[in-house]
Structure formats: C-alpha cells, structure tokens
Design an enzyme around this catalytic site. Structure first.
Site, mmCIF file in Angstrom:
data_model
loop_
_atom_site.group_PDB
_atom_site.id
_atom_site.type_symbol
_atom_site.label_atom_id
_atom_site.label_comp_id
_atom_site.label_asym_id
_atom_site.label_seq_id
_atom_site.Cartn_x
_atom_site.Cartn_y
_atom_site.Cartn_z
ATOM 1 C CE LYS A 50 40.453 27.928 47.978
ATOM 2 N NZ LYS A 50 39.752 28.602 46.877
ATOM 3 C CD GLN A 94 37.962 27.303 43.919
ATOM 4 O OE1 GLN A 94 38.025 27.232 45.146
ATOM 5 N NE2 GLN A 94 38.894 27.884 43.192
ATOM 6 C CG ASP A 117 37.159 33.941 47.653
ATOM 7 O OD1 ASP A 117 38.286 33.645 48.114
ATOM 8 O OD2 ASP A 117 36.509 33.208 46.888
#
Ligand code: NAP
Length: 282
Positions: A50, A94, A117
């Site tokens: 990422k 994460q 997200d």
C-alpha cells in the site's frame, strides 16, 4: 473453451495512472496514514504494498507501527490525532488487529470522511441505502470496477456470492444489487452450495477456503471472480480451482493478478476522493 482472463493488474495500473494524472493536474496534497499493530507477516506485506502504491501515484504515506502489545487506548489516541491532522486525508488500520483490541471500536473511532477502507457504520449504512457518494469498501469496489471496465453486463444477471463477511461478502452483495443483479448470498451453513453456484451468471467467491470451487460448481459461460488469497509453496492460490474453472467460465479473475491489485487501486481512489472532499476540490 478457455476463459477470458480478467486482468486486475492491468486495470489497476490504468486506475493508478488516472489517480496520478489527477493529483498532478490539480496539484492535490493528499496524505494516507497506514497503521499496523503487531508483526503479522501477511499484514506487513499488505502495508508495504500500500505504501509503495502511494508513492507511485503521488499520495504521501505516513506509516505508524505499533507493538503487538500496544493497548487499545494507544491506538485510539493515535486515531484521534490523525483525525485532527490536516495533512492526513485517509486513515487505514490494517486488519486483523491483535485479539485484545476491538476492531469495531477502532473502526468507529475513524472520522467517516477519512475512513478510506469504507468499513465504518456511516459508510456501510450509505451503501445499504443504495447511495453512491461515500467511501465504499475497497475489495468490493474493485470487483465492480473489474466487471465494468471489462464490459461485463451486471444488470439482470444472477449473481451468487460465496461468503458474507463485512469486508467482502455483504458489501459486494449490496453493490451487485445496486447494479441490478439478482443476488444470492451463500455461507458456511448453506446446504448444497453447488446447486446454487451452478446457477450463477456471475460467481463471486470470498470464502477464504482454498480451491473450494471446482469446475462442477460453475455454470458454463459464467463470469467467475475469485477473491481468495492463500499462500502456498506453489505460490498464491485462490478459492477457485483456476485450471478447471477457466475451461468452463466465459471470464475469470486469476490469483494473483485479479482482485488483489484492484483492492489497492481502490484504496488510492478512496484516498484521493477523501482528500478532494475534505479540501473541497471538484
Ligand atoms: P472471512 O471473514 O473469513 O469470511 C469468509 C466467509 O465465507 C464467511 O461468511 C463464511 O461463512 C464463508 N464460508 C466459509 N466456508 C464456506 C463454505 N465452505 N461454503 C460457503 N461459504 C463459506 O473472509 P473474508 O475476509 O471475506 O475473505 C475471504 C477471502 O478473501 C480470504 O481468502 C481473504 O484472504 C481474501 N481477501 C482477499 C482480498 C483481496 O484484496 N484479494 C481482500 C479481502 C479478503 P460464515 O459466515 O457462515 O462463517
């Protein structure tokens, strides 16, 4: 017959180029905070990928690494600081988190406008309501992009989703419904899975079970999207037996090179959207 390969890697590269061009042409200062708690090896790889993708598109990334023993409160305080930091437009924590930290509490602490997200209740709620202007979860958005950019008709098709997780199964079901598919959701308690998957014009598999779907479960001419990722000695494998299914399907995503790269591309797209919304740029 051999299926057309839905090349997520190439589509993701095109999306990244579009993002880079827009950031450059509008001179947007865009920042993504990536937070990793603990030392899970797969998570480290995802975070690294990422951060690398950010640097390719002109998004500035800020990485925060917390010890596996970090208290929930420490993480919540970091999120509060990031929520109030004007250089940060997207916050990604994460998952999975260590078991002593509640993912729901952490996700709810993120400002919905920075929730790149798309996991918080506000963004999920908008998806449920059929709205389009929100930060939507990346993997399902990536699947829709692959289908649309490959000119695959969704409207009126029978879509079967294998899996009902909050991050893939449920949101992709809602997105396929929004695109006017007739949607069936299956899960681990579904009886006679094959009788349902074999009716799918579009079969989306996110079960987290290596090679669960064989050729006998795929309708001839179906479009198959394999979300699964399994690290094996022979490399990455999916939830679908690719060699078999690709002889039956009309089109199929490979693993690797299918949904995975799209997830990262949509994260970058969400970060750019969050920055534009926060900075009030058209
Ligand atoms: P998850 O949270 O473990 O959910 C799996 C879902 O599959 C559950 O709803 C489960 O049913 C269902 N399921 C399990 N076994 C089944 C079976 N035999 N038949 C039918 N349904 C079954 O997993 P996830 O987070 O959605 O991820 C799924 C897979 O996608 C994993 O391999 C993950 O690594 C991968 N993934 C890939 C990406 C990407 O970017 N490519 C992104 C996210 C996830 P119950 O609800 O009844 O337990």
């Amino acid at each position: 017959m051999s299926a057309f390969i839905l090349d997520g890697k190439a589509i993701a590269a095109a999306i990244k180029q579009e993002i880079k061009d827009e950031i450059e042409s509008k001179n947007i200062k865009c920042g993504l905070a990536v937070v990793l708690v603990g030392d899970d090896e797969a998570s480290k790889v995802y975070v690294k990928n990422k951060i690398k993708a950010c640097s390719q598109t002109g998004i500035k990334s800020y990485a925060y690494y917390l010890q596996p023993t970090a208290e929930e409160n420490e993480l919540l305080q970091l999120i509060d600081a990031l929520n109030n930091d004007s250089n940060i437009h997207g916050i990604l924590v994460q998952l999975p988190l260590p078991s002593h930290i509640s993912p729901n509490k952490v996700i709810s602490a993120i400002n919905p406008k920075k929730d790149v997200d798309g996991f918080c209740a506000q963004n999920m709620g908008k998806l449920f309501l059929g709205e389009t202007d929100m930060l939507a979860p990346c993997t399902p958005s990536g699947i829709i992009e692959i289908l649309k950019r490959s000119n695959i008709e969704i409207s009126g098709k029978n879509a079967v989703i294998v899996g009902r997780s909050n991050i893939v199964g449920k949101p992709i079901a809602l997105m396929m419904l929004r695109e006017n598919a007739t949607v069936t959701i299956t899960h681990s308690k579904t009886k006679d899975l094959k009788s349902i998957t074999s009716l799918a014009d579009i079969l989306i598999v996110a079960a987290g079970k290596r090679e669960l779907i064989d050729a006998s479960m795929v309708k001839k001419g179906a479009v198959v999207v394999d979300v699964g990722i399994h690290r094996t000695e022979q490399g990455l494998k999916g939830d679908v037996k690719f060699d078999e299914a690709s002889k039956i399907a009309q089109a199929i995503t490979p693993v690797p090179g299918g949904v995975g790269p799209m997830t990262i591309a949509m994260l970058l797209k969400n970060t750019l959207k969050a920055a534009k919304d926060l900075l009030e740029i058209q």
